[in-house]
Design a protein around this motif. Structure first.
Motif, mmCIF file in Angstrom:
data_model
loop_
_atom_site.group_PDB
_atom_site.id
_atom_site.type_symbol
_atom_site.label_atom_id
_atom_site.label_comp_id
_atom_site.label_asym_id
_atom_site.label_seq_id
_atom_site.Cartn_x
_atom_site.Cartn_y
_atom_site.Cartn_z
ATOM 1 N N VAL A 8 10.976 51.167 0.894
ATOM 2 C CA VAL A 8 12.214 49.601 1.261
ATOM 3 C C VAL A 8 13.159 49.393 0.805
ATOM 4 O O VAL A 8 12.602 49.483 -0.773
ATOM 5 C CB VAL A 8 11.055 48.827 1.516
ATOM 6 N N THR A 9 14.305 48.850 1.212
ATOM 7 C CA THR A 9 15.198 49.042 0.299
ATOM 8 C C THR A 9 15.757 47.429 0.605
ATOM 9 O O THR A 9 15.923 46.487 -0.645
ATOM 10 C CB THR A 9 16.930 50.079 0.275
ATOM 11 N N THR A 10 15.871 47.152 1.721
ATOM 12 C CA THR A 10 16.674 46.117 1.837
ATOM 13 C C THR A 10 15.276 45.105 3.052
ATOM 14 O O THR A 10 14.767 45.804 2.960
ATOM 15 C CB THR A 10 18.029 45.093 2.742
ATOM 16 N N THR A 11 15.516 43.446 2.199
ATOM 17 C CA THR A 11 14.272 42.609 3.125
ATOM 18 C C THR A 11 15.117 41.746 4.692
ATOM 19 O O THR A 11 14.378 40.266 4.368
ATOM 20 C CB THR A 11 13.702 42.319 2.293
ATOM 21 N N ASN A 12 16.040 41.952 4.608
ATOM 22 C CA ASN A 12 16.469 41.168 6.656
ATOM 23 C C ASN A 12 15.174 41.210 7.222
ATOM 24 O O ASN A 12 15.089 41.569 7.652
ATOM 25 C CB ASN A 12 17.295 41.452 7.159
ATOM 26 N N PHE A 49 6.341 41.701 10.790
ATOM 27 C CA PHE A 49 5.401 41.562 10.576
ATOM 28 C C PHE A 49 4.745 42.320 9.302
ATOM 29 O O PHE A 49 3.333 41.673 8.603
ATOM 30 C CB PHE A 49 4.391 41.520 11.532
ATOM 31 N N ASN A 50 5.388 42.254 8.327
ATOM 32 C CA ASN A 50 5.591 41.996 6.863
ATOM 33 C C ASN A 50 4.176 43.467 6.884
ATOM 34 O O ASN A 50 2.930 43.215 6.600
ATOM 35 C CB ASN A 50 4.822 41.493 6.103
ATOM 36 N N LEU A 51 4.124 44.357 8.091
ATOM 37 C CA LEU A 51 3.336 45.386 7.751
ATOM 38 C C LEU A 51 3.551 46.582 6.875
ATOM 39 O O LEU A 51 4.727 46.766 6.826
ATOM 40 C CB LEU A 51 2.825 46.603 9.264
ATOM 41 N N PRO A 52 2.292 47.741 6.590
ATOM 42 C CA PRO A 52 2.845 48.437 5.250
ATOM 43 C C PRO A 52 3.613 49.423 6.176
ATOM 44 O O PRO A 52 3.590 49.981 7.644
ATOM 45 C CB PRO A 52 1.405 48.677 4.370
ATOM 46 N N LYS A 53 4.353 50.614 5.541
ATOM 47 C CA LYS A 53 4.903 51.487 6.373
ATOM 48 C C LYS A 53 4.991 52.823 5.604
ATOM 49 O O LYS A 53 5.079 52.197 4.355
ATOM 50 C CB LYS A 53 7.009 51.606 6.209
ATOM 51 N N GLN A 54 4.647 53.508 5.967
ATOM 52 C CA GLN A 54 3.563 54.626 5.311
ATOM 53 C C GLN A 54 3.925 56.113 6.429
ATOM 54 O O GLN A 54 4.599 56.956 5.661
ATOM 55 C CB GLN A 54 1.946 54.736 5.621
ATOM 56 N N TYR A 55 4.264 56.255 7.795
ATOM 57 C CA TYR A 55 4.374 57.281 8.193
ATOM 58 C C TYR A 55 4.310 57.488 9.511
ATOM 59 O O TYR A 55 4.699 57.696 10.367
ATOM 60 C CB TYR A 55 2.775 57.843 8.666
ATOM 61 N N MET A 56 5.677 56.419 9.566
ATOM 62 C CA MET A 56 6.990 56.666 10.452
ATOM 63 C C MET A 56 7.862 57.424 10.013
ATOM 64 O O MET A 56 8.804 57.738 9.064
ATOM 65 C CB MET A 56 7.668 55.024 10.344
ATOM 66 N N MET A 57 8.629 57.431 11.074
ATOM 67 C CA MET A 57 9.137 58.842 11.102
ATOM 68 C C MET A 57 11.174 57.577 11.739
ATOM 69 O O MET A 57 12.169 58.543 12.156
ATOM 70 C CB MET A 57 9.260 59.750 11.820
ATOM 71 N N GLY A 58 10.888 56.905 11.940
ATOM 72 C CA GLY A 58 12.002 56.300 12.817
ATOM 73 C C GLY A 58 12.448 55.496 11.813
ATOM 74 O O GLY A 58 12.051 54.851 10.260
ATOM 75 N N LYS A 59 13.645 54.549 11.817
ATOM 76 C CA LYS A 59 13.805 52.937 10.774
ATOM 77 C C LYS A 59 13.495 52.364 11.524
ATOM 78 O O LYS A 59 13.540 51.370 12.542
ATOM 79 C CB LYS A 59 15.312 53.587 10.485
ATOM 80 N N ASP A 60 14.017 50.916 10.258
ATOM 81 C CA ASP A 60 13.924 49.392 11.042
ATOM 82 C C ASP A 60 15.149 48.788 10.928
ATOM 83 O O ASP A 60 16.036 49.519 10.468
ATOM 84 C CB ASP A 60 13.297 48.649 8.875
ATOM 85 N N LEU A 61 15.214 48.492 11.901
ATOM 86 C CA LEU A 61 16.767 48.586 12.837
ATOM 87 C C LEU A 61 17.481 47.399 12.048
ATOM 88 O O LEU A 61 18.905 46.882 11.730
ATOM 89 C CB LEU A 61 16.766 47.962 14.168
ATOM 90 N N PHE A 62 16.777 46.078 10.944
ATOM 91 C CA PHE A 62 17.092 45.316 10.278
ATOM 92 C C PHE A 62 18.014 45.054 8.799
ATOM 93 O O PHE A 62 18.230 44.715 8.658
ATOM 94 C CB PHE A 62 16.022 44.044 10.720
#
Length: 632
Positions: free
Chosen positions: A248-252, A546-559
Motif C-alpha cells: 500500500v502506497t497511498t490511501t485514497n 472495505f479495508n480488507l487485507p491485500k496479499q495475493y492479488m495480481m491486480g491493482k487498486d484503481l483509486f
C-alpha cells in the motif's frame, strides 16, 4: 501425329515415375487437400496469415503425419489417411467456430468444457456457417474412388525396407522444417511455446497442426509437472512479486465502505459502446446512463476473459488472479484454496451470497462458490422460473426475486449477482420488447441492442427499487460487463454503427472495454475516472474501500495506482500509453493510433508482463495460496 502422341502417353504410363505417382495418389491427394484446408482456415482467422513463411511449417507438419502412412499396406494406409482427413477437418471446423466466439484457437483444456455447450446450443449453432461444410466435402466425394483404388492397388506388394527408408526421409525432412520454425518462435518470444499466451500468433507462425501438437504436449507435460512440487526459489520469487504488488502506497478512499453492504452486479455481454449511445434518437441504456451520472464511472475498463468467458470474469473480479492458461479456472482449479473477496468479507462478519438464475452446475459454480467461501449460492432451484428470456430465467424476474431475498439478508452483506438474458446470440427478440433498431433490424448487432436495452430496463427497475427501499444509503454498488458482445467476425457491423473506418487491431481493442460503475451512498464521489484498468483490478479496488487485507492479488487498486497496466491472457497488454497486440506482435501509440517500433524498454515490459501470467499459472497449478497461508 496421333500415333506419336499415343506412344508418348504409353511410355509415360509405363514409366516408373508415373507408376509411382499412381501407386501413391492417395498420399498426394491427402496432402494437397489437407494443405488447402489448413490454409483456408488460416485465411479466415487472420488475413495477414498468408505470407510465404507459414507454408513451410504447414507443409512440414503434413509431411510428418503422412510419413507414417507409407509403412502400412495399401488398404490400411488408405484407412489411416481417410480417418486422419476426417479428424483434421473436424478440428479445423471446431477451431473456426471457437475463433468466431472467443477469437482464439481451441485447446485440449477447452475441450474439457465441451459439456457446457449443451447449455448454449443456440450459441454454438449460430457460429456454424454453411461454408464450413467445405471441410467435409472431400470426405463424402472420395468414398467411391477409395473403393475402386483399394481394389486396384491391393494386389501390389512392397518390401518393408524400401518403405521404411522412404518413411525416414519424409519424417526427417518434415521434422527438420518444423524444428526450424518452432526454434524461430522460441528465439523471438522465449516463453510463448510454454505459456501459449498468444495462441493466434503461435498458430500463425507454426501452422495449425503444429499448434495442436504443442498444445497436446504442453497439456500432458503440465499435468505431469503439476504432480511435482514447485521449487522453493520459484515460490519465493512469486511471493516477493505478490508482496511488492500488494504494498500500500497511498490511501485514497481507504475504508470508505467499511460496515456497508456490497452489491456487485456482473452484466452479461455489456460492452461500453452502448453507454450514452443513441439509435434513432433513443438511448440504448437510459437507466445505466442515469446511474452513471450519479456514480463513479471508469471509462477505460477492459474485460480480460479467456477460455472461461463469463466464469473468467467472475473469477478475476472475486480473486484478482488471471484466467487459466487453457480452459476454465472454474473447472480446472475448483479444488484450490482462495483468498477471495467473499472470504475476506466473511472474516469481517459479512454474510456473502452469489445469485444467478441459471443451472447451479453451469460453469461449475456450485463447487467454485464454495471454494471462494460464499455462504450461500442462490441458483436456478432457488428461484421461481416464472418467465424465461434467452437462456433461462428472465433478468426481470431474477432481479425482482433477488431484491426480495436481499431484503432478508443479515447486514452487512456481500451480494454477487450475475445476469443472463443478454447472452449471445440474442435471438429471443420476441421477449426483448419493442425497441426500434432501424437499419440493424434482424442483424446480430440489432438483436444485441434489443437484448441489452431489455436488460438495461430491468437493471433500472432493480436499482431504483434498491434506492426506494433505502438499501443504497448503506451500500456500495459495483456494476460491470463480463465480456464482449459482438464477436470478432461481426466487427464490421459494430464499426458501421459507430461510423468508424479504422479496422486496426488497436481499434478493435478499443471496443473491448466494458463499463465499470461504482455507486456510493448519497451519490458521492461521482464523476469519470480515466485510469486504464481491467477486471483483475476490481477486487483490489474494493479491498481498499472495505479495508480488507491485500496479499495475493495480481491486480491493482484503481483509486491508488498510477499504472495503466492491463494484461490479457493472450499476451496483449497496455500500460495506458502503449498497446501491444500479441497476435500480430505489434505496438501502438494509443494517443496517435500509429504503430511504433519495439524498443528494449517495451520488450522488457512484454517479458515482465508475460512473467506475471506465468506467476498466476503457478499459483493455480500448485495451489500456492494454500502453501503461503500454511507458511510452507
Amino acid at each position: 501425329m496421333n500415333i506419336s502422341k499415343f506412344k508418348i502417353i504409353s511410355k509415360l504410363r509405363d514409366s516408373k515415375i508415373f507408376k509411382m505417382l499412381i501407386s501413391n495418389i492417395d498420399i498426394l491427394l491427402f496432402s494437397i487437400l489437407i494443405f488447402i484446408k489448413i490454409m483456408n482456415y488460416a485465411k479466415q482467422i487472420s488475413p495477414e496469415y498468408l505470407y510465404i513463411g507459414v507454408t513451410h511449417p504447414v507443409f512440414a507438419s503434413i509431411l510428418v503425419i503422412v510419413s507414417f502412412s507409407v509403412l502400412f499396406k495399401v488398404n490400411k494406409r488408405i484407412r489411416y489417411l481417410y480417418l486422419l482427413d476426417l479428424i483434421i477437418s473436424l478440428i479445423l471446423m471446431a477451431d473456426l467456430m471457437y475463433y468466431r466466439y472467443f477469437k482464439d484457437v481451441i485447446t485440449l483444456a477447452a475441450v474439457k468444457n465441451a459439456k457446457l455447450l449443451g447449455g448454449v446450443s443456440s450459441s454454438v449453432g449460430s457460429l456454424f456457417n454453411v461454408k464450413d461444410l467445405f471441410y467435409l466435402l472431400d470426405i463424402v466425394i472420395l468414398i467411391p474412388f477409395i473403393k475402386r483404388y483399394k481394389k486396384r492397388e491391393s494386389s501390389r506388394k512392397k518390401k518393408f525396407l524400401p518403405k521404411f527408408a522412404v518413411f525416414i526421409v519424409m519424417f526427417l525432412i518434415g521434422i527438420s522444417i518444423d524444428v526450424k520454425s518452432v526454434y524461430a518462435v522460441a528465439k523471438e518470444q522465449p516463453t510463448l511455446l510454454s505459456s501459449m499466451s498468444n495462441r493466434i500468433y503461435l498458430t500463425k507462425m507454426i501452422g495449425n497442426l503444429n499448434f495442436h501438437a504443442i498444445d497436446a504436449y504442453n497439456y500432458i507435460s503440465t499435468k505431469f509437472k503439476n504432480s511435482k512440487k514447485i521449487s522453493a526459489d520459484d515460490e519465493k520469487e512469486i511471493k516477493n512479486f505478490l508482496d511488492q504488488n500488494n504494498a500500500v502506497t497511498t490511501t485514497n478512499l481507504k475504508g470508505e465502505g467499511e460496515g456497508k453492504n456490497l452489491i456487485v452486479i456482473q452484466v452479461e455481454a455489456l460492452q461500453q459502446f452502448v453507454i450514452n449511445q443513441k439509435i434513432n434518437g433513443k438511448e440504448i441504456t437510459p437507466n445505466l446512463n442515469k446511474w452513471i451520472n450519479k456514480s463513479l464511472y471508469f471509462d477505460n475498463y477492459f474485460y480480460q476473459v479467456a477460455g472461461g468467458n463469463t466464469s473468467d470474469a467472475e473469477f478475476m473480479s472475486n480473486n484478482s488472479l488471471y484466467p487459466a492458461q487453457s480452459g476454465a479456472a472454474y473447472y480446472s482449479y475448483s479444488g484450490n484454496q482462495y483468498d477471495s473477496l467473499a472470504k475476506q468479507l466473511n472474516d469481517k462478519n459479512y454474510y456473502t451470497a452469489a445469485l444467478h438464475g441459471n443451472n447451479e452446475g453451469f460453469w461449475n459454480r456450485n463447487v467454485m462458490y464454495k471454494a471462494e467461501k460464499f455462504d450461500d449460492f442462490y441458483g436456478e432451484h432457488s428461484f421461481n422460473i416464472d418467465e424465461t428470456v434467452g437462456l433461462g430465467l428472465s433478468d426481470k424476474s431474477f432481479l425482482d426475486q433477488s431484491v426480495e431475498k436481499m431484503k432478508n439478508f443479515k447486514q452487512p452483506y456481500y451480494s454477487f449477482l450475475v445476469t443472463l438474458s443478454s447472452h449471445y446470440p440474442y435471438d429471443d427478440v420476441k421477449n426483448y420488447g419493442d425497441f426500434d433498431v432501424g437499419e440493424y433490424e434482424g442483424t446480430l448487432l440489432g438483436n444485441y441492442l434489443k437484448s441489452i436495452h431489455y436488460t438495461d430496463q430491468q437493471l433500472g427497475v432493480f436499482l431504483d427499487k434498491l434506492d426506494k427501499e433505502g438499501i443504497t444509503q448503506n451500500s456500495i454498488i459495483a456494476l460491470y460487463g463480463d465480456h464482449f458482445a459482438i464477436p470478432k467476425d461481426n466487427t464490421d457491423q459494430l464499426l458501421k454503427f459507430e461510423n468508424v473506418n479504422d479496422t486496426s487491431d488497436l481499434q478493435w481493442y478499443e471496443y473491448q472495454k466494458v463499463p465499470l460503475v461504482i455507486h456510493f451512498p448519497e451519490d458521492s464521489h461521482k464523476g469519470i475516472n480515466h485510469t486504464y484498468g481491467g477486471q483483475m483490478d476490481l477486487y483490489p479496488t474494493l479491498a481498499n474501500l472495505f479495508n480488507l487485507p491485500k496479499q495475493y492479488m495480481m491486480g491493482k487498486d484503481l483509486f491508488n495506482s498510477d499504472s495503466g497496466k492491463v494484461i490479457f491472457r493472450n499476451g496483449s497488454f497496455t500500460n495506458g500509453k502503449i498497446f501491444y497486440v500479441s497476435w500480430t506482435n505489434t505496438y501502438y501509440d494509443i494517443k496517435s493510433g500509429k504503430q511504433v517500433e519495439e524498443t528494449d524498454e517495451l520488450k522488457k515490459l512484454r517479458d515482465e508482463y508475460n512473467k506475471e501470467l506465468e506467476y498466476s499459472d503457478d499459483i493455480l497449478n500448485h495451489n500456492l495460496i494454500k502453501v503461503f497461508e500454511n507458511g510452507n
